[in-house]
Motif scaffolding. Structure first.
Motif, PDB file in Angstrom:
ATOM      1  N   ALA A  15       0.808  -1.222   0.000  1.00 51.56           N
ATOM      2  CA  ALA A  15       0.000   0.000   0.000  1.00 51.56           C
ATOM      3  C   ALA A  15       0.837   1.266   0.000  1.00 51.56           C
ATOM      4  O   ALA A  15       0.465   2.276  -0.609  1.00 51.56           O
ATOM      5  CB  ALA A  15      -0.943   0.003   1.213  1.00 51.56           C
ATOM      6  N   ASP A 158     -12.419   5.818  10.855  1.00 54.19           N
ATOM      7  CA  ASP A 158     -13.127   5.147   9.762  1.00 54.19           C
ATOM      8  C   ASP A 158     -13.522   3.725  10.167  1.00 54.19           C
ATOM      9  O   ASP A 158     -13.300   2.764   9.427  1.00 54.19           O
ATOM     10  CB  ASP A 158     -12.258   5.140   8.503  1.00 54.19           C
ATOM     11  CG  ASP A 158     -13.038   4.758   7.248  1.00 54.19           C
ATOM     12  OD1 ASP A 158     -14.228   5.114   7.171  1.00 54.19           O
ATOM     13  OD2 ASP A 158     -12.463   4.098   6.359  1.00 54.19           O
ATOM     14  N   THR A 160     -12.253   1.776  12.283  1.00 54.47           N
ATOM     15  CA  THR A 160     -11.128   0.890  12.613  1.00 54.47           C
ATOM     16  C   THR A 160     -10.559   1.300  13.964  1.00 54.47           C
ATOM     17  O   THR A 160     -10.216   2.462  14.170  1.00 54.47           O
ATOM     18  CB  THR A 160     -10.021   0.993  11.539  1.00 54.47           C
ATOM     19  OG1 THR A 160     -10.554   0.592  10.273  1.00 54.47           O
ATOM     20  CG2 THR A 160      -8.846   0.111  11.898  1.00 54.47           C
ATOM     21  N   SER A 183      -3.649  -6.235  10.467  1.00 55.67           N
ATOM     22  CA  SER A 183      -4.619  -6.702   9.470  1.00 55.67           C
ATOM     23  C   SER A 183      -5.506  -5.582   8.932  1.00 55.67           C
ATOM     24  O   SER A 183      -6.127  -5.732   7.877  1.00 55.67           O
ATOM     25  CB  SER A 183      -5.488  -7.814  10.059  1.00 55.67           C
ATOM     26  OG  SER A 183      -6.123  -7.384  11.241  1.00 55.67           O
ATOM     27  N   PHE A 184      -5.564  -4.452   9.659  1.00 56.76           N
ATOM     28  CA  PHE A 184      -6.365  -3.317   9.208  1.00 56.76           C
ATOM     29  C   PHE A 184      -5.498  -2.176   8.668  1.00 56.76           C
ATOM     30  O   PHE A 184      -6.018  -1.161   8.228  1.00 56.76           O
ATOM     31  CB  PHE A 184      -7.223  -2.776  10.355  1.00 56.76           C
ATOM     32  CG  PHE A 184      -8.274  -3.732  10.827  1.00 56.76           C
ATOM     33  CD1 PHE A 184      -9.453  -3.909  10.111  1.00 56.76           C
ATOM     34  CD2 PHE A 184      -8.100  -4.473  11.986  1.00 56.76           C
ATOM     35  CE1 PHE A 184     -10.434  -4.797  10.554  1.00 56.76           C
ATOM     36  CE2 PHE A 184      -9.067  -5.357  12.435  1.00 56.76           C
ATOM     37  CZ  PHE A 184     -10.235  -5.526  11.715  1.00 56.76           C
ATOM     38  N   ASP A 186      -3.519  -1.755   6.022  1.00 60.21           N
ATOM     39  CA  ASP A 186      -3.628  -1.435   4.604  1.00 60.21           C
ATOM     40  C   ASP A 186      -4.843  -0.556   4.332  1.00 60.21           C
ATOM     41  O   ASP A 186      -4.752   0.495   3.670  1.00 60.21           O
ATOM     42  CB  ASP A 186      -3.703  -2.737   3.803  1.00 60.21           C
ATOM     43  CG  ASP A 186      -3.623  -2.516   2.303  1.00 60.21           C
ATOM     44  OD1 ASP A 186      -4.582  -1.958   1.745  1.00 60.21           O
ATOM     45  OD2 ASP A 186      -2.609  -2.903   1.692  1.00 60.21           O
ATOM     46  N   SER A 187      -5.991  -0.956   4.857  1.00 62.40           N
ATOM     47  CA  SER A 187      -7.225  -0.196   4.656  1.00 62.40           C
ATOM     48  C   SER A 187      -7.131   1.195   5.274  1.00 62.40           C
ATOM     49  O   SER A 187      -7.511   2.202   4.656  1.00 62.40           O
ATOM     50  CB  SER A 187      -8.413  -0.962   5.252  1.00 62.40           C
ATOM     51  OG  SER A 187      -9.601  -0.202   5.184  1.00 62.40           O
ATOM     52  N   LEU A 188      -6.619   1.268   6.496  1.00 63.33           N
ATOM     53  CA  LEU A 188      -6.504   2.558   7.166  1.00 63.33           C
ATOM     54  C   LEU A 188      -5.539   3.479   6.430  1.00 63.33           C
ATOM     55  O   LEU A 188      -5.769   4.683   6.316  1.00 63.33           O
ATOM     56  CB  LEU A 188      -6.051   2.360   8.612  1.00 63.33           C
ATOM     57  CG  LEU A 188      -5.915   3.645   9.439  1.00 63.33           C
ATOM     58  CD1 LEU A 188      -7.253   4.357   9.563  1.00 63.33           C
ATOM     59  CD2 LEU A 188      -5.335   3.347  10.814  1.00 63.33           C
ATOM     60  N   TRP A 189      -4.453   2.908   5.928  1.00 65.14           N
ATOM     61  CA  TRP A 189      -3.474   3.708   5.197  1.00 65.14           C
ATOM     62  C   TRP A 189      -4.120   4.404   3.994  1.00 65.14           C
ATOM     63  O   TRP A 189      -3.927   5.605   3.767  1.00 65.14           O
ATOM     64  CB  TRP A 189      -2.313   2.834   4.734  1.00 65.14           C
ATOM     65  CG  TRP A 189      -1.266   3.590   3.970  1.00 65.14           C
ATOM     66  CD1 TRP A 189      -1.148   3.696   2.615  1.00 65.14           C
ATOM     67  CD2 TRP A 189      -0.196   4.364   4.518  1.00 65.14           C
ATOM     68  NE1 TRP A 189      -0.073   4.462   2.287  1.00 65.14           N
ATOM     69  CE2 TRP A 189       0.533   4.898   3.432  1.00 65.14           C
ATOM     70  CE3 TRP A 189       0.229   4.643   5.822  1.00 65.14           C
ATOM     71  CZ2 TRP A 189       1.658   5.704   3.605  1.00 65.14           C
ATOM     72  CZ3 TRP A 189       1.350   5.450   5.997  1.00 65.14           C
ATOM     73  CH2 TRP A 189       2.045   5.967   4.903  1.00 65.14           C
ATOM     74  N   HIS A 190      -4.899   3.659   3.219  1.00 65.95           N
ATOM     75  CA  HIS A 190      -5.571   4.250   2.064  1.00 65.95           C
ATOM     76  C   HIS A 190      -6.529   5.353   2.496  1.00 65.95           C
ATOM     77  O   HIS A 190      -6.651   6.390   1.827  1.00 65.95           O
ATOM     78  CB  HIS A 190      -6.314   3.169   1.274  1.00 65.95           C
ATOM     79  CG  HIS A 190      -5.419   2.263   0.495  1.00 65.95           C
ATOM     80  ND1 HIS A 190      -4.604   2.706  -0.523  1.00 65.95           N
ATOM     81  CD2 HIS A 190      -5.189   0.924   0.596  1.00 65.95           C
ATOM     82  CE1 HIS A 190      -3.923   1.694  -1.025  1.00 65.95           C
ATOM     83  NE2 HIS A 190      -4.259   0.601  -0.372  1.00 65.95           N
ATOM     84  N   THR A 191      -7.206   5.153   3.622  1.00 66.05           N
ATOM     85  CA  THR A 191      -8.110   6.174   4.140  1.00 66.05           C
ATOM     86  C   THR A 191      -7.339   7.444   4.502  1.00 66.05           C
ATOM     87  O   THR A 191      -7.777   8.569   4.199  1.00 66.05           O
ATOM     88  CB  THR A 191      -8.853   5.648   5.383  1.00 66.05           C
ATOM     89  OG1 THR A 191      -9.661   4.530   5.015  1.00 66.05           O
ATOM     90  CG2 THR A 191      -9.744   6.717   5.992  1.00 66.05           C
ATOM     91  N   ASP A 194      -6.152   9.243   1.308  1.00 70.58           N
ATOM     92  CA  ASP A 194      -7.283   9.918   0.658  1.00 70.58           C
ATOM     93  C   ASP A 194      -7.654  11.201   1.400  1.00 70.58           C
ATOM     94  O   ASP A 194      -7.943  12.230   0.777  1.00 70.58           O
ATOM     95  CB  ASP A 194      -8.498   8.988   0.601  1.00 70.58           C
ATOM     96  CG  ASP A 194      -8.337   7.863  -0.411  1.00 70.58           C
ATOM     97  OD1 ASP A 194      -7.406   7.946  -1.240  1.00 70.58           O
ATOM     98  OD2 ASP A 194      -9.128   6.901  -0.361  1.00 70.58           O
TER      99      ASP A 194
END
Length: 211
Positions: A15, A158, A160, A183-184, A186-191, A194
């Motif tokens: 990511a 978000d 998390t 495990s979260f 990657d998702s948090l990084w994109h958030t 953005d």
């Protein structure tokens, strides 16, 4: 037979793309950094042993254990409140037998220790527009008057769950630290990217300094 490689890698290996992202003109308003080489130990006082645990923390880290939502900056670790009678010790990996080995004697009989290093990811957010970006995705009031240096919270970004704390300012800008389950991450990084994009964001990773 399949080959397996048992080596540690960042949960943001795919990511995180170093360099400038978002708005590219002018000075970046945010610096977003993955901190690597981080050891995290959960320290939970046993029933009725909080006073002894806090005393042990002061003797071992040179600073008292946080008994409310705050971060305490010790000589070799940052202690971050994570709930009643418990806190996280966040430090640089020292290459020894492991973080618990270095703490076990200090807390023997008073607290239970759990090595969380491999399951957590630490992200640092700073820059002139860091608070503006976080305001989009966090319900916390991060104004200087209510969330000064040393403030901390067990909260969510978000949806998390994260541990969030503010460390010493750099170049006049607030520095926020986010500790999230790997495990979260990657998702948090994109958030986070953005949310920061409209201000221009410099992305990087760096090893947590020792000491």
């Amino acid at each position: 037979m399949a080959d397996y490689l048992w080596s540690t890698q960042s949960p943001l290996q795919k990511a995180l793309v170093p360099g400038r992202q978002g708005v590219r003109s002018g000075e970046a308003g945010i610096a977003l950094t993955e901190m690597t080489g981080v050891a995290v130990v959960q320290i939970m006082a046993r029933r009725g042993r909080w006073a002894q645990t806090a005393k042990a923390a002061r003797a071992h880290f040179g600073v008292g254990a946080p008994d409310r939502p705050m971060a305490a900056f010790g000589k070799a670790a940052t202690l971050v409140w994570s709930g009643p009678d418990q806190f996280l010790a966040v430090a640089a990996v020292d290459g020894s037998a492991g973080p618990i080995a270095a703490m076990s004697d200090a807390f023997a009989g008073n607290a239970s220790l759990s090595d969380q290093s491999g399951g957590r990811c630490r992200i640092r957010i700073t820059g002139a527009r860091a608070r503006d970006a976080l305001a989009k995705i966090s319900s916390l009031d991060l104004h200087d008057t209510v969330f000064p240096v040393g403030a901390a919270a067990a909260t969510s970004i978000d949806h998390t769950g994260v541990n969030l704390w503010r460390s010493a300012d750099v170049a006049g800008n607030a520095v926020y630290n986010v500790l999230v389950f790997a495990s979260f991450a990657d998702s948090l990084w994109h958030t986070l990217v953005d949310a920061a994009a409209e201000y221009g964001v410099d992305v990087d990773r760096m090893a947590l300094p020792r000491g």
